[in-house]
Design a protein around this motif. Structure first.
Motif, short mmCIF file in Angstrom:
data_model
loop_
_atom_site.label_atom_id
_atom_site.label_comp_id
_atom_site.label_asym_id
_atom_site.label_seq_id
_atom_site.Cartn_x
_atom_site.Cartn_y
_atom_site.Cartn_z
N TRP A 80 15.72 6.10 35.69
CA TRP A 80 15.80 6.72 34.36
C TRP A 80 17.20 7.30 34.12
N HIS A 131 10.97 4.66 27.88
CA HIS A 131 10.87 5.94 28.60
C HIS A 131 9.65 6.72 28.12
N GLU A 158 11.30 11.87 24.47
CA GLU A 158 11.77 10.48 24.43
C GLU A 158 11.44 9.85 23.06
N GLU A 180 14.63 4.23 24.82
CA GLU A 180 13.90 5.50 24.68
C GLU A 180 12.40 5.25 24.52
N GLU A 187 19.80 6.20 31.19
CA GLU A 187 20.28 7.16 30.19
C GLU A 187 21.80 7.23 30.17
FE LIG Z 1 15.34 8.20 27.24
#
Ligand SMILES: [Fe+2]
Ligand SMILES: [Fe+2]
Length: 213
Positions: free
Chosen positions: A103, A200, A167, A197, A107
């Protein structure tokens, strides 16, 4: 009556779900590279290298678009704080740890591509942007104290619920930013970030749901 599980026990119990959600994430994630999204031909040197420095007239972005891009970029820039929060609340072990690393790496691409776009296209003052980044990252971010326990860290359940919404919020924010930019290059970048996003959000939503179950 059965003893209530601690947040640490719930986290451990949910590790297989985290593993499945991670596998699912990796199987649907379409790889991409920030450099492919940046219009390098639009760029030129700044004064220190014999070119010209930034001037507000060099960009056709509206003030709203600039404010939205700066806000989204500074939020993405604060990744070290968010990494610390999720590493502390989700642990760095097993599937949770693999997710935290993955993650974080995903990002980081978001700030890379946004900054490259803004600097190359001279969308905003690069000196002001850098000064803002220094201030923002130096201040950092810490999750609010849990009012129930007054603990400095709100724990797994609070964190997983928070990021499920956060998110989704960044997905919406990136899409809205794409709209106000009215620039096909920016639109392509923001839509690409919104896809990340969304994935996520799906990971965290899955884990949040499993935690409630
Ligand atoms: Fe994200
Ligand atoms: Fe992001």
């Amino acid at each position: 009556m059965a003893r209530e599980l601690t947040q640490r026990e719930i986290l451990v119990e949910l590790e297989p779900v985290a593993g499945q959600a991670l596998d699912r994430h990796l199987s649907v994630f379409k790889d991409w590279h920030p450099h492919d999204y940046v219009p390098w031909d639009d760029g030129r040197n700044f004064a220190q290298l014999g070119g010209i420095d930034w001037d507000p007239d060099q960009s056709g972005l509206s003030e709203v678009a600039k404010a939205a891009l700066i806000t989204n970029l500074l939020t993405e820039d604060n990744l070290p704080s968010y990494h610390r929060e999720i590493a502390e609340n989700f642990s760095r072990d097993g599937a949770w740890g693999t997710w935290v690393g993955r993650w974080t790496a995903e990002e980081n691409r978001h700030s890379v591509v946004l900054r490259d776009y803004l600097v190359v296209t001279r969308g905003v003052d690069p000196v002001a942007l850098e000064n803002d980044r220094m201030t923002h990252m130096t201040n950092g971010f810490a999750a609010p104290v849990d009012p129930g326990t007054a603990a400095a860290h709100a724990g797994f359940l609070y964190s997983v619920a928070y990021v499920s919404f956060q998110e989704l919020a960044t997905r919406i924010s990136h899409r809205n930013t794409a709209e106000v930019c009215a620039d096909p290059v920016a639109d392509r970048i923001m839509q690409r970030l919104a896809l990340d996003e969304n994935l996520h959000m799906i990971f965290y939503r899955t884990l949040c749901g499993a935690a409630l179950d």
